[in-house]
Design a protein around this motif. Structure first.
Motif, short mmCIF file in Angstrom:
data_model
loop_
_atom_site.label_atom_id
_atom_site.label_comp_id
_atom_site.label_asym_id
_atom_site.label_seq_id
_atom_site.Cartn_x
_atom_site.Cartn_y
_atom_site.Cartn_z
N LEU A 48 -26.19 41.42 1.87
CA LEU A 48 -25.22 42.53 1.79
C LEU A 48 -25.33 43.18 0.41
N PRO A 49 -25.88 44.40 0.34
CA PRO A 49 -26.04 45.04 -0.98
C PRO A 49 -24.69 45.29 -1.64
N HIS A 50 -24.64 45.08 -2.95
CA HIS A 50 -23.48 45.40 -3.79
C HIS A 50 -22.20 44.63 -3.41
N ARG A 51 -22.37 43.50 -2.78
CA ARG A 51 -21.18 42.67 -2.49
C ARG A 51 -21.41 41.22 -2.94
N ALA A 78 -17.60 42.37 6.88
CA ALA A 78 -19.01 41.98 6.82
C ALA A 78 -19.20 40.76 5.90
N SER A 79 -18.50 40.74 4.76
CA SER A 79 -18.64 39.62 3.81
C SER A 79 -18.12 38.33 4.41
N VAL A 80 -16.98 38.42 5.10
CA VAL A 80 -16.36 37.23 5.69
C VAL A 80 -17.24 36.68 6.83
N LYS A 81 -17.84 37.59 7.61
CA LYS A 81 -18.72 37.14 8.71
C LYS A 81 -20.05 36.61 8.17
N MET A 84 -8.02 38.94 -3.53
CA MET A 84 -9.25 39.64 -3.88
C MET A 84 -9.14 41.10 -3.46
N VAL A 85 -9.69 41.99 -4.26
CA VAL A 85 -9.70 43.41 -3.89
C VAL A 85 -11.16 43.88 -3.84
N PHE A 86 -11.54 44.48 -2.72
CA PHE A 86 -12.89 45.02 -2.56
C PHE A 86 -12.86 46.51 -2.93
N PRO A 87 -13.59 46.91 -3.98
CA PRO A 87 -13.56 48.34 -4.38
C PRO A 87 -14.39 49.19 -3.41
N PRO A 88 -14.09 50.49 -3.31
CA PRO A 88 -14.93 51.37 -2.45
C PRO A 88 -16.35 51.46 -3.02
N GLN A 116 -24.45 53.34 -4.23
CA GLN A 116 -24.41 52.06 -3.49
C GLN A 116 -24.55 52.29 -1.98
N LEU A 117 -23.88 53.36 -1.48
CA LEU A 117 -23.99 53.68 -0.05
C LEU A 117 -25.44 54.02 0.30
#
Length: 413
Positions: free
Chosen positions: A32-35, A70-73, A210-214, A219-220
């Motif tokens: 997962l890019p950038h996570r 996506a991160s949790v999965k 936790m906070v996931f930034p946009p 990055q997109l």
């Protein structure tokens, strides 16, 4: 031999090399890019489960399309790999937008612990008391020494609809267990929903936050390039397409889902047209199509009275008499309501419904003041009239006004 209707489409040039699901947000890539930072932080919390202990409960916040689900999965896949020999961790994901009642959540969690041979003993969809469902769930979890990680996605939807009783039960379930341990991960787009929680639930649930930034446009672009390489044949995507999709999605709030949808729909449009390449023109067409689809869905799900008010606006606009006032709309609304035998609301209530349609962006209503003559709303639609009428006419109740034409009205100012 007669040519089949699908033949021209089957013979058109293929743009997708592999399954187009790769361009949906539900697809979880190997990386997962950038996570990385967020995944590592979550992994450092959840590693406790692999050691047989209970990890802290976690609350994850972030706007739509910031990679939370996506991160949790992704972590689910990794935990299952690490735990394949021992089977000490039971990882369970649930979307609370789909299952949004206390009974439904407990029933769904409980039924994942039934093996095939005990299928008939499963908790039914309805009919038991919540207490009985909770007790069965607790017994099933406690059958072996294990760590159960329960992920509740779109948690705010559950809390707003059904309150926090189910979270109270789940957050204190460890007090009632002898062998197993339960850890909760809550995911929400809405930072404010915790204000609606009981203080005890709030402190138990938010042991870690936790906070996931946009994502930003750059990055997109990396995310789109990664998925493009997997999904498309080489050279079919114009180099300017991923940056354009990224820029359009970043303008809103860095939503990776929207960027992926734009790319997928643009490619589908190109493939349908039999074009060799996906270009910027396809992306703009995709943007219009996606926006229209959102509006279409909003119109379809309106309550009957709001549909009648919107239909009145569409009928008036069709006659093309310039800007409409609340009075014009109300007269037409009253006539069509009587034709389809629906209770006629007061003008004040119709004015409220016009404001709601304005908030949804389906119409534009502006208040105009005439001094002593009072005030009225000037109304114009923000959606195409013909398409909107077609959508409204799909409703059985509105079938009776298909060929209706409003009477001539004079507006007195």
């Amino acid at each position: 031999m007669e040519e089949n209707i699908f033949q021209p489409y089957l013979n058109s040039k293929r743009i997708f090399q592999r399954n187009r699901e790769i361009l949906r947000s539900s697809y979880i890539p190997d990386e997962l890019p950038h996570r990385k930072e967020q995944i590592n932080q979550l992994a450092s919390i959840l590693v406790t489960a692999l050691k047989g202990d209970r990890p802290s409960n976690v609350l994850i916040f972030g706007k739509t399309g910031t990679g939370k689900t996506a991160s949790v999965k992704y972590l689910e896949k990794e935990i299952k790999k690490a735990d394949s020999q021992f089977n000490r961790v039971h990882y369970l994901y649930m979307n609370c937008e789909v299952v949004d009642t206390q009974y439904g959540v407990l029933q769904n969690i409980g039924n994942t612990f039934f093996t095939d041979d005990k299928f008939k003993d499963r908790i039914p969809f309805t009919g038991w008391s919540t207490e009985r469902v909770y007790n069965i769930l607790r017994e099933k979890i406690d059958e072996t020494n294990r760590v159960v990680i329960i992920v509740l996605d779109e948690l705010d939807k559950l809390v707003y609809k059904s309150g926090d009783d189910v979270l109270y039960h789940l957050s204190r379930i460890n007090d009632d267990l002898q062998n197993a341990k339960v850890s909760l991960i809550g995911i929400s787009n809405d930072l404010k929903f915790t204000e609606f929680l009981d203080p005890r639930v709030k402190s138990r649930l938010g042991e870690e936050k936790m906070v996931f930034p946009p994502y930003n446009a750059e990055q997109l672009r990396d995310i789109l390039n990664q998925r493009s390489d997997l999904a498309f044949y080489q050279g079919v995507i114009d180099p300017s397409v991923p940056p354009l999709c990224s820029a359009l999605a970043a303008q809103e709030h860095g939503d990776a889902r929207r960027a992926l949808d734009l790319l997928r729909v643009a490619a589908e449009i190109a493939e349908r047209n039999g074009d060799d390449k996906v270009t910027e023109a396809h992306v703009y067409k995709a943007k219009n199509k996606i926006e229209l689809d959102c509006v279409t869905e909003a119109i379809r799900t309106l309550p009957t009275q709001s549909k009648l008010v919107l239909m009145a606006i569409m009928l008036q606009e069709e006659r093309g008499e310039g800007r409409l006032t609340t009075g014009d709309v109300y007269e037409t609304y009253r006539e069509i309501s009587q034709i389809v035998s629906v209770t006629v609301l007061t003008q004040r209530r119709v004015t409220d419904l016009i404001s709601e349609l304005d908030m949804l962006g389906i119409i534009h209503a502006r208040v105009r003041s005439f001094g002593r003559g009072g005030r009225t709303k000037e109304i114009e639609s923000s959606v195409p009239v013909v398409e909107t009428k077609k959508i409204l006419e799909e409703d059985e109740i509105l079938q009776g006004i298909k060929n209706y034409r409003p009477k001539n009205q004079t507006t007195l100012i």
